[in-house]
Design a protein around this motif. Structure first.
Motif, short mmCIF file in Angstrom:
data_model
loop_
_atom_site.label_atom_id
_atom_site.label_comp_id
_atom_site.label_asym_id
_atom_site.label_seq_id
_atom_site.Cartn_x
_atom_site.Cartn_y
_atom_site.Cartn_z
N ALA A 163 0.75 -1.14 -0.08
CA ALA A 163 -0.08 0.11 -0.01
C ALA A 163 0.84 1.25 0.05
O ALA A 163 0.35 2.31 0.10
CB ALA A 163 -0.83 -0.01 1.13
N SER A 164 1.93 1.22 0.05
CA SER A 164 3.00 2.26 0.16
C SER A 164 3.23 2.95 -1.16
O SER A 164 3.60 4.29 -1.00
CB SER A 164 4.33 2.01 0.78
OG SER A 164 5.22 0.89 -0.10
N SER A 165 2.84 2.40 -2.26
CA SER A 165 3.12 3.08 -3.78
C SER A 165 2.39 2.58 -4.85
O SER A 165 1.60 1.55 -4.45
CB SER A 165 4.65 3.07 -4.07
OG SER A 165 5.10 1.90 -4.48
N GLY A 166 2.30 3.25 -5.83
CA GLY A 166 1.80 2.87 -7.04
C GLY A 166 0.34 2.53 -7.03
O GLY A 166 -0.83 3.28 -6.47
N GLY A 210 -1.05 -0.04 -5.32
CA GLY A 210 -1.62 -0.19 -3.82
C GLY A 210 -2.19 1.05 -3.31
O GLY A 210 -3.14 1.28 -2.61
N LYS A 242 5.81 -4.86 7.45
CA LYS A 242 6.03 -6.08 7.14
C LYS A 242 6.76 -6.48 5.65
O LYS A 242 6.40 -5.90 4.94
CB LYS A 242 4.78 -6.88 7.41
CG LYS A 242 4.78 -8.41 7.78
CD LYS A 242 5.40 -8.60 9.33
CE LYS A 242 4.72 -8.30 10.44
NZ LYS A 242 5.70 -8.62 11.63
N SER A 245 3.88 3.56 -12.32
CA SER A 245 4.16 3.47 -10.86
C SER A 245 5.72 3.29 -11.01
O SER A 245 6.31 3.63 -11.79
CB SER A 245 3.39 2.05 -10.62
OG SER A 245 4.19 1.02 -11.28
N PHE A 301 7.04 0.25 -11.36
CA PHE A 301 6.93 -1.10 -11.73
C PHE A 301 8.38 -1.04 -12.44
O PHE A 301 9.29 -1.93 -12.13
CB PHE A 301 5.89 -1.08 -12.82
CG PHE A 301 5.95 -2.36 -13.47
CD1 PHE A 301 5.33 -3.64 -12.89
CD2 PHE A 301 6.70 -3.10 -14.49
CE1 PHE A 301 5.12 -4.97 -13.35
CE2 PHE A 301 6.85 -4.28 -15.11
CZ PHE A 301 5.93 -5.16 -14.55
N THR A 331 11.27 -1.17 -10.18
CA THR A 331 11.12 -2.35 -9.19
C THR A 331 11.65 -3.85 -10.03
O THR A 331 12.21 -4.60 -9.30
CB THR A 331 9.70 -2.67 -8.60
OG1 THR A 331 9.07 -1.27 -8.13
CG2 THR A 331 9.61 -3.73 -7.49
N1 LIG Z 1 2.61 -1.06 -12.76
C1 LIG Z 1 2.60 -1.80 -13.77
O1 LIG Z 1 3.09 -1.36 -14.93
C2 LIG Z 1 2.01 -3.22 -13.57
C3 LIG Z 1 1.76 -4.03 -14.73
C4 LIG Z 1 1.00 -5.38 -14.32
C5 LIG Z 1 0.75 -5.80 -13.12
N2 LIG Z 1 0.94 -4.89 -11.89
C6 LIG Z 1 0.74 -5.24 -10.74
O2 LIG Z 1 0.17 -4.33 -9.95
C7 LIG Z 1 0.66 -4.42 -8.76
C8 LIG Z 1 1.34 -3.17 -8.01
O3 LIG Z 1 2.33 -2.75 -8.79
P1 LIG Z 1 2.76 -1.43 -9.05
O4 LIG Z 1 3.76 -1.14 -10.08
O5 LIG Z 1 1.80 -0.40 -8.48
O6 LIG Z 1 4.20 -1.62 -7.50
P2 LIG Z 1 5.09 -0.59 -6.98
O7 LIG Z 1 4.67 0.93 -7.34
O8 LIG Z 1 6.22 -1.16 -7.37
O9 LIG Z 1 4.83 -0.90 -5.54
C9 LIG Z 1 4.80 -2.02 -4.94
C10 LIG Z 1 4.41 -2.30 -3.64
O10 LIG Z 1 4.58 -3.45 -3.01
C11 LIG Z 1 5.33 -3.54 -1.88
N3 LIG Z 1 6.19 -4.44 -1.55
C12 LIG Z 1 7.34 -4.85 -2.39
N4 LIG Z 1 8.09 -5.85 -1.74
C13 LIG Z 1 7.34 -6.02 -0.65
C14 LIG Z 1 7.68 -7.23 0.55
N5 LIG Z 1 8.90 -7.97 0.38
N6 LIG Z 1 6.89 -7.22 1.38
C15 LIG Z 1 5.83 -6.27 1.56
N7 LIG Z 1 5.59 -5.29 0.55
C16 LIG Z 1 6.35 -5.33 -0.64
C17 LIG Z 1 6.07 -1.96 -1.91
O11 LIG Z 1 6.16 -1.56 -0.74
P3 LIG Z 1 7.77 -1.54 -0.02
O12 LIG Z 1 8.78 -1.41 -0.76
O13 LIG Z 1 7.38 -0.36 1.15
O14 LIG Z 1 7.56 -2.69 0.94
C18 LIG Z 1 4.94 -1.21 -2.90
O15 LIG Z 1 3.96 -0.77 -1.82
C19 LIG Z 1 1.69 -5.91 -8.58
O16 LIG Z 1 0.95 -7.07 -8.32
C20 LIG Z 1 2.15 -6.10 -9.90
O17 LIG Z 1 2.76 -7.20 -10.44
C21 LIG Z 1 1.85 -3.69 -12.55
#
Ligand SMILES: NC(=O)c1ccc[n+]([C@@H]2O[C@H](COP(=O)([O-])OP(=O)(O)OC[C@H]3O[C@@H](n4cnc5c(N)ncnc54)[C@H](OP(=O)(O)O)[C@@H]3O)[C@@H](O)[C@H]2O)c1
Length: 257
Positions: free
Chosen positions: A10-13, A15, A59, A187, A189, A192
């Motif tokens: 929930a801290s970014s993107g 979530g 966590k 995001s 992404f 990451t």
């Molecule tokens: N953005 C895209 O282009 C895209 C495309 C397809 C699917 N998705 C899916 O959408 C979802 C969100 O993606 P996003 O791009 O918004 O992600 P993001 O901005 O990279 O954020 C990832 C989130 O997961 C948390 N996280 C990472 N490792 C963790 C750990 N070990 N324990 C607990 N929390 C953890 C991070 O918080 P902390 O670092 O604070 O732990 C952060 O809140 C994911 O399931 C991704 O596979 C995204």
């Protein structure tokens, strides 16, 4: 009893975008991620703006014991989780043969095992309420294998397959399980996943808020699979009709550095 949504990552993107969407509907929140400072600032913003109760849990969900610790916390606080959003993830780009074994293990653990165990623990308590919703975040990567991100793509196939099976099994308890499949979205992404160069991300991307809102609405409508965007829908549906060798050849071209 107050209703709560538990959101991982929930801290970014996407979530983070979910937190605001649930809060606007006056649903209380339990937010989980590793970055406690970010979570605390989201907590104070949401509590002040929407007058809801927000709990934050620091966590690392890739650690096997973490999911049970989150569950123990919500049980000890007597929080009724009506919505579970499994969103936390990480990915990695590169040649599989050179990949880091411990990173691969953490990725599988976070993207699949934590999500599975979350569903397992909360489904047992929530089926008593006859109303609860699970939203698992997969990806358009769930629909085909992805050379150079082989482990990430495979984890997302797992999420889709697992969630579909669960949606059928849990229906009789009044429980819905939806899978949101975003395509490339604005995001962290690319950072990451260590894939800033990938041509997949070169056009104008939807915002995290647009994608999260789409997923939220589909979850409320009990939609089993929600693919965001027309192009992503066409791609996800059409790959089924292509022979696997052609699918793999095309994906290799797209994904190769
Ligand atoms: N953005 C895209 O282009 C895209 C495309 C397809 C699917 N998705 C899916 O959408 C979802 C969100 O993606 P996003 O791009 O918004 O992600 P993001 O901005 O990279 O954020 C990832 C989130 O997961 C948390 N996280 C990472 N490792 C963790 C750990 N070990 N324990 C607990 N929390 C953890 C991070 O918080 P902390 O670092 O604070 O732990 C952060 O809140 C994911 O399931 C991704 O596979 C995204």
């Amino acid at each position: 009893m107050k209703k709560y949504a538990l959101i991982t990552g929930a801290s970014s993107g996407i979530g983070l975008a979910f937190t605001e969407i649930f809060a606007k509907d006056h649903i209380n929140l339990v937010l989980v991620a590793r970055s406690i400072d970010a979570l605390k600032s989201i907590q104070s913003h949401l509590q002040n703006t929407y007058n809801i109760d927000v709990h934050v849990i620091e966590k690392d969900l890739s650690k096997i014991e973490s999911v049970e610790e989150v569950f123990e916390y919500t049980e000890s606080q007597n929080l009724q989780i009506d919505y579970l959003v499994n969103n936390a993830w990480f990915g990695d780009y590169g040649n599989f043969v050179e990949s880091d074994i411990s990173r691969n293990t953490q990725m599988i653990s976070l993207n699949t095992i934590a999500l599975t165990n979350m569903c397992r623990l909360y489904s047992e308590t929530m089926k008593k309420h006859k109303f609860w919703r699970i939203l698992n975040i997969a990806s358009t990567a769930a629909f085909q294998p992805g050379p150079y991100m082989a482990v990430y793509f495979a984890t997302k196939s797992y999420v889709l397959s697992f969630s579909l099976a669960l949606s059928t099994e849990l229906k009789e308890f009044g429980v819905t399980v939806s899978t949101l499949c975003p395509g490339p979205t604005e995001s962290k992404f690319e950072l990451t996943a260590n894939a800033t160069w990938v041509s997949l991300f070169s056009w104008k991307l939807p915002t995290s808020h647009e994608v999260a809102l789409f997923g939220y609405k589909k979850m409320l409508k009990w939609k089993k699979v929600a693919i965001h965007g027309i192009i992503n829908n066409i791609k996800a549906q059409s790959v089924k009709f292509l022979p696997m060798n052609i699918r793999l050849f095309m994906m290799k071209l797209i994904m190769k550095r």
